[in-house]
Scaffold this active site. Structure first.
Site, PDB file in Angstrom:
ATOM      1  N   LEU A 129       0.834  -1.202   0.000  1.00  0.00           N
ATOM      2  CA  LEU A 129       0.000   0.000   0.000  1.00  0.00           C
ATOM      3  C   LEU A 129       0.865   1.247   0.000  1.00  0.00           C
ATOM      4  O   LEU A 129       0.540   2.249  -0.624  1.00  0.00           O
ATOM      5  CB  LEU A 129      -0.913  -0.004   1.229  1.00  0.00           C
ATOM      6  N   ASP A 286       7.606  12.705  14.181  1.00  0.00           N
ATOM      7  CA  ASP A 286       7.865  12.438  12.762  1.00  0.00           C
ATOM      8  C   ASP A 286       6.635  12.855  11.952  1.00  0.00           C
ATOM      9  O   ASP A 286       6.095  12.086  11.150  1.00  0.00           O
ATOM     10  CB  ASP A 286       8.161  10.955  12.559  1.00  0.00           C
TER      11      ASP A 286
END
Length: 546
Positions: A129, A286
């Site tokens: 994906l 992040d």
């Protein structure tokens, strides 16, 4: 350097030159030695002249591996610093890195789970994906409840590459003492912190725990949704979590197409960041666009969806307080307070002249405030502030590195979504409320509530603790008295021994004189008596009673 490190350094230089990235070196007098060395030592031509600079930079970072891809991900959020063409190319590093074979991923997952995938999952898709620098993601469905999930698996053989690059970074950091700012920058500590961050990302059990913690922190929150993790299927190199559907936060056109409230979306991004930092002291570190989505539901009140919690950060109470006060003092243009906070926190030496530091900060920062607050970049503010503090021997704070990077991410995302975002207008009330909550009566009451159970638990032990303390004090006083008496006895023995040694030396000298004038019998008697006196003196000196 070891041969392998020299080989890796050469490979890095070769990749950069083969993509023609030497043109990024400014053509100024200061960089002339670098440009001269490039043509003198390396004759590698640009093999991708047909590609634009942004694409060449992306491909070079991608070829160099995860350490460099992470660097490119951070740069991709700074659209105010880089041309759009470069920023767009670097943003592709966030989730469109070249994938590895799906059969290899399947084998890694089955090895970790010690069984066939069909035992727990159905509909496993070998086509990934998404593929990132550290891992890639495949979709499937849980047999136990039929829920759609994603399986994240670490790239095979990635650890040796990371360790090789980190070793090279350490080698370069060891050369840093030759630079004038080496002590302030603390390069080895910075590399060590970066190494820890990268290695933490390789442990998906850590990421699972981080996600569970953040999901609990934002449970029922309208601002952020954290997908559910299924810990029973998680391993060190495999993570299984709920599959989410949303619009990538970087797809501004799609967000505007569903009439998303872009202003509220940008403001909620800032609120999520400051909530994580100051309320929870546990923040997603992040937050590049590849890890952030926006829910399709309620576009008028948009909700973020966060993924990839491999990197998180935290600050202690003192750092949070100093940081909040610094932000508030700076945007209130109280430069004296900014200077004092830097000294109080230990970020600059204690003997720093506060007046000089204040004046230097004022000189650099006042021109920034000539612009409207909505146009002021936090990134530029930090850069100017740190450049100023360099002259006052400010040391790099490793515990703030992740926070600074995340703040740059948040600003880059916010300005991308809503260019008129007034970051300070959104953040200031939050910071002021947090600081108010940390002082005064509310803070005392809260601290009492937190400590009261512990105090109540220890209260029955208080008499025994007091009695034990008194007994210990009595024994300590007795020991001190004994040591004092032994010390006095030792001094007395030393005085006696010095007296006897002195008599012995006198008798020996007198005996020598009598020997010279011919009185040998008297001379030998005195010398013998002197030697005996010396012996008694040494005996007293070496005698120990303790």
């Amino acid at each position: 350097m070891t041969p392998s490190e020299i080989k890796r350094l050469y490979f890095i230089i070769r990749v950069f030159l083969s993509y023609g990235l030497d043109e990024l070196i400014p053509n100024i007098r200061l960089t002339w030695p670098l440009r001269f060395g490039r043509y003198l030592l390396f004759w590698i031509p640009n093999r991708h002249k047909d590609k634009p600079l942004g694409e060449r930079l992306r491909l070079a970072l991608q070829e160099l591996g995860p350490v460099w891809i992470k660097f490119g991900q951070m740069l991709s959020t700074r659209r105010d610093l880089f041309p759009i063409a470069i920023a767009d190319q670097l943003s592709m590093l966030q989730d469109r890195v070249v994938s590895f074979d799906g059969t290899v991923a399947r084998k890694s997952i089955e090895t970790a789970l010690e069984g066939s995938l069909e035992t727990w999952f159905e509909g496993f898709d070998s086509q990934p994906l998404a593929s990132a620098s550290i891992a890639q993601v495949h979709t499937a469905r849980l047999k136990e409840n039929g829920k759609e999930v994603v399986l994240k698996v670490i790239r095979p053989d990635i650890l040796p590459v990371i360790k090789a690059d980190v070793r090279l970074m350490y080698r370069l950091a060891n050369l840093a003492p030759l630079l004038p700012d080496a002590r302030r920058l603390r390069p080895r500590e910075v590399v060590r912190e970066y190494e820890k961050t990268l290695l933490d990302e390789l442990n998906l059990l850590r990421e699972a725990a981080n996600a569970i913690q953040l999901r609990r922190n934002f449970e029922d929150s309208p601002m952020l949704y954290v997908p559910e993790v299924y810990p029973d299927y998680c391993r060190e190199n495999v993570l299984v979590m709920e599959r989410i559907y949303g619009i990538p936060v970087s797809d501004v056109a799609a967000l505007e197409g569903q009439n998303t409230n872009m202003k509220l979306l940008a403001e909620r991004g800032v609120q999520v960041f400051f909530t994580q930092v100051f309320r929870d002291s546990f923040f997603h570190a992040d937050m590049h666009p590849g890890n952030i989505f926006v829910s399709y539901e309620k576009p008028e009140e948009p909700t973020y969806i966060g993924i990839d919690y491999g990197i998180v950060g935290s600050l202690n109470k003192e750092d949070k307080r100093y940081l909040a006060e610094n932000f508030i003092a700076f945007f209130n243009r109280d430069y004296r307070r900014v200077a004092e906070l830097h000294v109080d926190s230990g970020w600059v030496p204690a003997d720093t002249n506060v007046e000089d530091f204040e004046f230097a900060i004022r000189t650099v920062c006042e021109p920034i405030f000539e612009k409207p607050l909505a146009e002021i970049s936090f990134g530029h503010v930090l850069l100017n502030l740190f450049n100023t503090a360099r002259r006052f021997n400010m040391t790099v704070q490793p515990q703030l590195v992740l926070l600074q990077k995340t703040l740059l991410y948040v600003e880059g995302l916010g300005r991308q979504l809503y260019p008129q975002l007034d970051l300070w207008k959104t953040a200031k009330p939050f910071l002021e409320d947090w600081l108010h909550d940390q002082i005064g009566l509310p803070a005392i009451v809260r601290a009492f509530k937190e400590k009261a159970p512990s105090w109540a638990e220890k209260l029955p032990e208080l008499p025994e603790l007091i009695y034990g303390t008194l007994q210990q004090h009595r024994r300590l006083q007795t020991s001190i008295d004994q040591i004092s008496q032994q010390f006095r006895d030792q001094q007395l023995r030393q005085r006696k021994s010095l007296y006897l040694l002195g008599i012995g030396a006198t008798l020996f000298i007198c005996g020598s004189l009598f020997f010279i004038i011919g009185q040998k019998h008297l001379a030998w008697g005195m010398i013998g008596a002197g030697i005996a006196s010396w012996g008694l003196g040494w005996r007293h000196l070496n005698k120990r009673q303790w």
